[in-house]
Structure formats: C-alpha cells, structure tokens
Write an enzyme that holds these catalytic residues in place. Structure first.
Site, PDB file in Angstrom:
ATOM      1  N   HIS A  18       0.842  -1.205   0.000  1.00 31.28           N
ATOM      2  CA  HIS A  18       0.000   0.000   0.000  1.00 31.28           C
ATOM      3  C   HIS A  18       0.880   1.259   0.000  1.00 31.28           C
ATOM      4  CE1 HIS A  18      -3.106  -2.680   2.191  1.00 31.28           C
ATOM      5  NE2 HIS A  18      -3.665  -2.372   1.042  1.00 31.28           N
ATOM      6  N   LYS A  44     -15.330  -8.700   5.331  1.00 28.50           N
ATOM      7  CA  LYS A  44     -14.136  -8.397   6.136  1.00 28.50           C
ATOM      8  C   LYS A  44     -14.502  -7.998   7.558  1.00 28.50           C
ATOM      9  CE  LYS A  44     -10.852  -7.297   2.589  1.00 28.50           C
ATOM     10  NZ  LYS A  44      -9.780  -6.425   2.113  1.00 28.50           N
ATOM     11  N   ARG A  93      -2.634  -5.939  -8.262  1.00 22.70           N
ATOM     12  CA  ARG A  93      -1.430  -6.739  -8.047  1.00 22.70           C
ATOM     13  C   ARG A  93      -1.315  -7.862  -9.054  1.00 22.70           C
ATOM     14  NH1 ARG A  93      -3.003  -8.396  -2.290  1.00 22.70           N
ATOM     15  NH2 ARG A  93      -4.971  -8.162  -3.391  1.00 22.70           N
ATOM     16  N   SER A 131      -2.872  -7.975   3.290  1.00 24.83           N
ATOM     17  CA  SER A 131      -3.007  -7.741   4.733  1.00 24.83           C
ATOM     18  C   SER A 131      -3.316  -9.046   5.457  1.00 24.83           C
ATOM     19  CB  SER A 131      -4.107  -6.718   4.993  1.00 24.83           C
ATOM     20  OG  SER A 131      -3.790  -5.500   4.376  1.00 24.83           O
TER      21      SER A 131
HETATM   22  N1  COA Z   1       0.040  -4.052  -2.058  1.00 25.03           N
HETATM   23  C1  COA Z   1      -0.211  -5.072  -1.246  1.00 25.03           C
HETATM   24  N2  COA Z   1      -1.436  -5.473  -0.926  1.00 25.03           N
HETATM   25  C2  COA Z   1      -2.458  -4.802  -1.459  1.00 25.03           C
HETATM   26  C3  COA Z   1      -2.268  -3.731  -2.326  1.00 25.03           C
HETATM   27  C4  COA Z   1      -0.955  -3.358  -2.628  1.00 25.03           C
HETATM   28  N3  COA Z   1      -0.665  -2.349  -3.433  1.00 25.03           N
HETATM   29  N4  COA Z   1      -3.469  -3.281  -2.707  1.00 25.03           N
HETATM   30  C5  COA Z   1      -4.373  -4.056  -2.109  1.00 25.03           C
HETATM   31  N5  COA Z   1      -3.768  -4.969  -1.353  1.00 25.03           N
HETATM   32  C6  COA Z   1      -4.419  -6.035  -0.593  1.00 25.03           C
HETATM   33  C7  COA Z   1      -4.780  -5.681   0.781  1.00 25.03           C
HETATM   34  O1  COA Z   1      -3.770  -6.044   1.669  1.00 25.03           O
HETATM   35  C8  COA Z   1      -6.029  -6.484   0.996  1.00 25.03           C
HETATM   36  O2  COA Z   1      -5.719  -7.797   1.386  1.00 25.03           O
HETATM   37  P1  COA Z   1      -6.743  -8.723   2.202  1.00 25.03           P
HETATM   38  O3  COA Z   1      -7.933  -8.925   1.321  1.00 25.03           O
HETATM   39  O4  COA Z   1      -5.959  -9.925   2.449  1.00 25.03           O
HETATM   40  O5  COA Z   1      -7.089  -7.973   3.464  1.00 25.03           O
HETATM   41  C9  COA Z   1      -6.670  -6.504  -0.354  1.00 25.03           C
HETATM   42  O6  COA Z   1      -5.620  -6.323  -1.256  1.00 25.03           O
HETATM   43  C10 COA Z   1      -7.634  -5.395  -0.612  1.00 25.03           C
HETATM   44  O7  COA Z   1      -7.646  -4.524   0.468  1.00 25.03           O
HETATM   45  P2  COA Z   1      -7.585  -2.954   0.435  1.00 25.03           P
HETATM   46  O8  COA Z   1      -6.613  -2.431  -0.539  1.00 25.03           O
HETATM   47  O9  COA Z   1      -7.437  -2.520   1.851  1.00 25.03           O
HETATM   48  O10 COA Z   1      -8.947  -2.551  -0.144  1.00 25.03           O
HETATM   49  P3  COA Z   1     -10.352  -3.197   0.005  1.00 25.03           P
HETATM   50  O11 COA Z   1     -10.567  -4.064  -1.178  1.00 25.03           O
HETATM   51  O12 COA Z   1     -10.562  -3.800   1.345  1.00 25.03           O
HETATM   52  O13 COA Z   1     -11.203  -1.870  -0.120  1.00 25.03           O
HETATM   53  C11 COA Z   1     -13.157  -0.542  -0.246  1.00 25.03           C
HETATM   54  C12 COA Z   1     -12.521  -1.915  -0.448  1.00 25.03           C
HETATM   55  C13 COA Z   1     -12.858  -0.001   1.121  1.00 25.03           C
HETATM   56  C14 COA Z   1     -12.606   0.410  -1.289  1.00 25.03           C
HETATM   57  C15 COA Z   1     -14.674  -0.742  -0.445  1.00 25.03           C
HETATM   58  O14 COA Z   1     -15.140  -1.765   0.417  1.00 25.03           O
HETATM   59  C16 COA Z   1     -15.440   0.537  -0.149  1.00 25.03           C
HETATM   60  O15 COA Z   1     -15.459   1.427  -0.963  1.00 25.03           O
HETATM   61  N6  COA Z   1     -16.071   0.638   1.055  1.00 25.03           N
HETATM   62  C17 COA Z   1     -16.835   1.829   1.452  1.00 25.03           C
HETATM   63  C18 COA Z   1     -18.344   1.541   1.368  1.00 25.03           C
HETATM   64  C19 COA Z   1     -18.783   1.538  -0.078  1.00 25.03           C
HETATM   65  O16 COA Z   1     -18.790   2.542  -0.747  1.00 25.03           O
HETATM   66  N7  COA Z   1     -19.185   0.347  -0.560  1.00 25.03           N
HETATM   67  C20 COA Z   1     -19.649   0.201  -1.923  1.00 25.03           C
HETATM   68  C21 COA Z   1     -18.502   0.110  -2.880  1.00 25.03           C
HETATM   69  S1  COA Z   1     -19.023   0.238  -4.561  1.00 25.03           S
END
Ligand code: COA
Length: 162
Positions: A18, A44, A93, A131
């Site tokens: 990240h 999650k 990724r 994560s």
């Molecule tokens: N390097 C390493 N790992 C990465 C990464 C990077 N560059 N980018 C993403 N990841 C990993 C994270 O570690 C995470 O791993 P995990 O699934 O094992 O925990 C996974 O990829 C994705 O996590 P993250 O990047 O934190 O994003 P997310 O997919 O959890 O985020 C939101 C989703 C928060 C954007 C989405 O749920 C949201 O918008 N929520 C708000 C409410 C909403 O509007 N909902 C409707 C959406 S249309």
C-alpha cells in the site's frame, strides 16, 4: 486545476505494498487522500479498529508529501464527492484482483459520474503481499518486518500474539 485522488481501502493493516502505491500516486496527483474505510466489504471483519487503522496508516505514510489520511464512514462515492476528488486510485497486483476491481469501478461510476478509477501496479516485490497473509504470518510467529512499517509490525505482534 488541482487533481485530487482518493486511495480507499480497509488497510487492516497498511502494508508496504500500500505504501508503495501511495508513493507512486503522490507523484501523479497534486493531492492524494488515503481513505480508511469504516465499512469495507461485508466479508471483512477487521482486526484493528477504525481509529487504529487510521493511526497506523498515518504513521506509515507520514514521509510522503502531499498525502493526507482520512477515515470515512459513508459510501466511497459520497466521500469522493465531499472531498471534491476527481480520481479513485486502486492497486492491481495480479489478474486475480481484476474482477473485483472492475465491479467496484463500475459501481462507483454508476454512483458518481465524472470520477475516474485509475489503477497502478505496485513494485514486483510487493505483488504477493496482502493484509490477511501478513496477519497470518504474524499470528504464527513469522517475521513480518519486511512487509510492513515497524510500528505496524509492533502493533500486529501485540494484537495477535498477546
Ligand atoms: N500491495 C499489497 N497489498 C495490497 C495492495 C498493494 N498495493 N493493494 C491491495 N492490497 C491487498 C490488501 O492487503 C487487501 O488484502 P486482504 O484482502 O488480504 O485484506 C486486499 O488487497 C484489498 O484490500 P484494500 O486495498 O485494503 O482494499 P479493500 O478491497 O478492502 O477496499 C473498499 C474496499 C474499502 C474500497 C470498499 O469496500 C469501499 O469502498 N467501502 C466503502 C463503502 C462503499 O462505498 N461500498 C460500496 C462500494 S461500490
């Protein structure tokens, strides 16, 4: 015109992957907001509270100029509108990320027009980090210092190993 991008995520916890993406995004956009979501996808159940995820993310990216870290407890689309951002930044990724990211970007486009989702790829050495894998390694006593900021490593060890 100042271009503001939002990099949203759960950040449970923020990893070096990240951070790498934040560093890349900060070079492209005048203003980059790391958005720590209070409502990630329903599957999650974060290990860290909203406040802890916000604090750890803030510490991990404090070296990057033109970056702010903010929590949001609304729809991402509403947060984007309130911040007057033009771009949603996400990391890709591997091919396996694509389907979910495509859905997310398409849904956000329906909810808020005139905002583009931009994808960046992290450096290759971070392509396999997630994560949940970092949490698993920490829980079983593995060394996670190469994957996360030292403060995050300490917080994870304290939380998962007691
Ligand atoms: N390097 C390493 N790992 C990465 C990464 C990077 N560059 N980018 C993403 N990841 C990993 C994270 O570690 C995470 O791993 P995990 O699934 O094992 O925990 C996974 O990829 C994705 O996590 P993250 O990047 O934190 O994003 P997310 O997919 O959890 O985020 C939101 C989703 C928060 C954007 C989405 O749920 C949201 O918008 N929520 C708000 C409410 C909403 O509007 N909902 C409707 C959406 S249309």
């Amino acid at each position: 015109m100042t271009i503001t991008a939002i990099y949203p995520g759960t950040f449970d916890p923020i990893t070096n992957g990240h951070i790498d993406l934040v560093e890349r995004g900060a070079k492209l956009f005048e203003r980059l907001i790391v958005g720590v979501a209070a409502f990630p996808s329903p599957s999650k159940k974060p290990t860290f509270s909203n406040e802890e995820r916000l604090e750890l993310a803030s510490i991990a990216v404090e070296h990057v100029p033109n970056v702010e870290v903010k929590a949001f407890d609304t729809l991402l689309a509403h947060f984007v509108r309130n911040e007057r951002a033009q771009v949603i930044l996400r990391g890709l990724r591997a091919v396996s990320d694509f389907e979910y990211e495509f859905q997310l970007a398409s849904m956000n486009r329906q909810l808020i027009q005139d905002v583009e989702t931009v994808f960046l790829t992290p450096a290759e050495q971070y392509a396999y980090i997630s994560s949940s894998l970092v949490r698993e390694v920490a829980a079983l006593g593995g060394n996670i210092e190469q994957f996360v900021h030292p403060r995050v490593a300490r917080a994870l060890s304290a939380r998962l190993r007691g």
